[in-house]
Structure formats: structure tokens, C-alpha cells
Scaffold this motif. Structure first.
Motif, PDB file in Angstrom:
ATOM      1  N   LYS A 121      17.597  -0.303  13.119  1.00 14.91           N
ATOM      2  CA  LYS A 121      18.151   1.029  12.842  1.00 14.91           C
ATOM      3  C   LYS A 121      18.620   1.163  11.394  1.00 14.91           C
ATOM      4  N   ILE A 122      17.711   0.792  10.492  1.00 15.42           N
ATOM      5  CA  ILE A 122      17.996   0.895   9.060  1.00 15.42           C
ATOM      6  C   ILE A 122      16.999   1.860   8.425  1.00 15.42           C
ATOM      7  N   GLY A 123      17.333   2.351   7.242  1.00 18.22           N
ATOM      8  CA  GLY A 123      16.519   3.375   6.611  1.00 18.22           C
ATOM      9  C   GLY A 123      15.581   2.905   5.524  1.00 18.22           C
ATOM     10  N   CYS A 124      15.728   1.641   5.098  1.00 19.61           N
ATOM     11  CA  CYS A 124      14.844   1.158   4.037  1.00 19.61           C
ATOM     12  C   CYS A 124      14.799  -0.361   4.034  1.00 19.61           C
ATOM     13  N   LEU A 125      13.784  -0.849   3.355  1.00 21.22           N
ATOM     14  CA  LEU A 125      13.622  -2.282   3.146  1.00 21.22           C
ATOM     15  C   LEU A 125      13.277  -2.524   1.684  1.00 21.22           C
ATOM     16  N   PRO A 126      14.149  -3.204   0.946  1.00 22.92           N
ATOM     17  CA  PRO A 126      13.750  -3.613  -0.400  1.00 22.92           C
ATOM     18  C   PRO A 126      12.564  -4.573  -0.291  1.00 22.92           C
ATOM     19  N   VAL A 127      11.657  -4.480  -1.240  1.00 22.60           N
ATOM     20  CA  VAL A 127      10.481  -5.346  -1.275  1.00 22.60           C
ATOM     21  C   VAL A 127      10.702  -6.349  -2.401  1.00 22.60           C
ATOM     22  N   VAL A 128      10.586  -7.642  -2.070  1.00 22.86           N
ATOM     23  CA  VAL A 128      10.854  -8.691  -3.050  1.00 22.86           C
ATOM     24  C   VAL A 128       9.614  -9.535  -3.314  1.00 22.86           C
TER      25      VAL A 128
ATOM     26  N   ALA B  86       6.893  -3.871   8.972  1.00 21.77           N
ATOM     27  CA  ALA B  86       8.024  -3.287   8.252  1.00 21.77           C
ATOM     28  C   ALA B  86       8.594  -2.106   9.032  1.00 21.77           C
ATOM     29  N   ALA B  87       7.721  -1.258   9.559  1.00 22.17           N
ATOM     30  CA  ALA B  87       8.174  -0.112  10.357  1.00 22.17           C
ATOM     31  C   ALA B  87       8.944  -0.604  11.581  1.00 22.17           C
TER      32      ALA B  87
ATOM     33  N   GLU C 212      12.131   4.887   5.455  1.00 21.90           N
ATOM     34  CA  GLU C 212      11.723   5.635   6.632  1.00 21.90           C
ATOM     35  C   GLU C 212      10.974   6.905   6.224  1.00 21.90           C
ATOM     36  N   THR C 213      11.317   7.477   5.085  1.00 18.61           N
ATOM     37  CA  THR C 213      10.623   8.668   4.600  1.00 18.61           C
ATOM     38  C   THR C 213       9.174   8.344   4.258  1.00 18.61           C
ATOM     39  N   ASP C 214       8.919   7.152   3.713  1.00 10.46           N
ATOM     40  CA  ASP C 214       7.534   6.740   3.445  1.00 10.46           C
ATOM     41  C   ASP C 214       6.730   6.716   4.740  1.00 10.46           C
ATOM     42  N   PHE C 215       7.335   6.173   5.803  1.00  5.61           N
ATOM     43  CA  PHE C 215       6.632   6.095   7.087  1.00  5.61           C
ATOM     44  C   PHE C 215       6.477   7.471   7.729  1.00  5.61           C
ATOM     45  N   LEU C 216       7.440   8.352   7.541  1.00  9.17           N
ATOM     46  CA  LEU C 216       7.303   9.722   8.045  1.00  9.17           C
ATOM     47  C   LEU C 216       6.162  10.440   7.336  1.00  9.17           C
ATOM     48  N   SER C 217       6.019  10.192   6.050  1.00 13.34           N
ATOM     49  CA  SER C 217       4.923  10.790   5.288  1.00 13.34           C
ATOM     50  C   SER C 217       3.573  10.294   5.813  1.00 13.34           C
TER      51      SER C 217
ATOM     52  N   ASP D 105       0.810  -1.215   0.000  1.00 14.03           N
ATOM     53  CA  ASP D 105       0.000   0.000   0.000  1.00 14.03           C
ATOM     54  C   ASP D 105       0.845   1.269   0.000  1.00 14.03           C
ATOM     55  N   TYR D 106       2.068   1.190   0.474  1.00 10.92           N
ATOM     56  CA  TYR D 106       2.882   2.389   0.673  1.00 10.92           C
ATOM     57  C   TYR D 106       4.236   2.378  -0.033  1.00 10.92           C
ATOM     58  N   MET D 107       4.668   1.245  -0.566  1.00 12.31           N
ATOM     59  CA  MET D 107       6.006   1.138  -1.168  1.00 12.31           C
ATOM     60  C   MET D 107       6.097   1.908  -2.483  1.00 12.31           C
ATOM     61  N   SER D 108       7.322   2.236  -2.850  1.00 10.05           N
ATOM     62  CA  SER D 108       7.599   2.824  -4.160  1.00 10.05           C
ATOM     63  C   SER D 108       7.968   1.679  -5.093  1.00 10.05           C
TER      64      SER D 108
END
Length: 143
Positions: free
Chosen positions: A101-108, A93-94, A120-125, A11-14
Motif C-alpha cells: 500500500k505504497i505510492g512509489c518505488l525508488p529505482v536504484v 513492481a506493481a 502508482e500514477t505510472d501504472f495508472l497511465s 521501460d516505464y520509470m521516470s
């Protein structure tokens, strides 16, 4: 009151994700990050499977070693990459980002191929919109 469906990573990934190959150079990665204004780039193999990730922090750590020599991204990337599936609950995921303490998760996808990224920017948004009273349980947030 009926509870709303739990939101997933999908729902939120790029999905427009820039990726690199292990043989691509650090300078190429640096240029991609600057042009796209991003901080993470997954590294994939010939079949599109995630084999590493490089961040802007990796670039900063190795900036002094760039003497004009083409250095492959494989020499600085993180090889142990945490990934998630599109169906992973967004809250899980959050939690992974916070716990590790990581900034992103690739989605596979089903065959481990890169299909997206959540940061993390997606979650901040999402948080910012929720704080403004926007119902973020309905799916993708405005970017």
C-alpha cells in the motif's frame, strides 16, 4: 504465437527525479512538491543512495508542527524504503505497490544509487492506455 518480452521497471520509470538530502527542510520539500506537482521525493545521502522517502501525506501529517522553524526532512521521512532495480519486472513492481500500500518505488542502480522512480500514477497511465487499446507491451507509455 510468440510471446512478447516482459516489460521491466526501466521501460516505464521516470529518470528526471527530484531528490533531497536529510538536512533539507520540510518547507523546501513542500515547495519542490508543489512546483513539480509530485507526491513523493526520495532522500539520498552524499553518494546518491536512497536513505528515505517523503510523501505529501508525511507533509500533511506534520503541517501543524511547522512554526516557521526550519525542520530537517530527516525528522519526518520514512527510513525503511522499498526499492527496485531497473531490470525488475514491471508486474513485480506493481505487486509491491499493492502489497505494501505504497505510492512509489525508488529505482536504484548497482551501487544502490538513485536512478529513477516508478509510481502508482505510472501504472495508472499504463492501465489507461491498455484500456484504450494501446499496445503497452512495446515500452514507455505516452505521458
Amino acid at each position: 504465437m510468440k510471446l512478447k518480452k516482459n516489460r521491466t521497471v526501466e521501460d516505464y520509470m521516470s529518470t528526471a527525479v527530484i531528490s533531497l538530502k536529510e538536512a533539507d527542510t520540510i518547507s523546501a520539500a513542500n515547495l519542490e512538491m508543489k512546483l513539480a506537482e509530485i507526491r513523493h521525493i526520495p532522500v539520498v545521502d552524499a553518494k546518491g543512495r536512497v536513505v528515505g522517502i517523503v510523501s505529501d501525506r508525511d507533509m500533511l501529517r506534520h503541517a501543524s508542527s511547522l512554526d516557521g522553524e526550519p525542520i530537517p526532512i530527516a525528522s519526518i521521512m520514512t527510513r525503511r524504503v522499498r526499492t527496485v532495480r531497473p531490470a525488475t519486472p514491471a508486474a513485480d513492481a506493481a505487486q509491491l505497490l499493492l502489497d505494501h500500500k505504497i505510492g512509489c518505488l525508488p529505482v536504484v542502480g548497482d551501487e544502490e544509487q538513485l536512478v529513477g522512480i516508478i509510481t502508482e500514477t505510472d501504472f495508472l497511465s499504463i492501465a489507461q492506455q491498455a484500456l484504450r487499446g494501446v499496445d503497452v507491451t512495446q515500452g514507455a507509455v505516452e505521458r
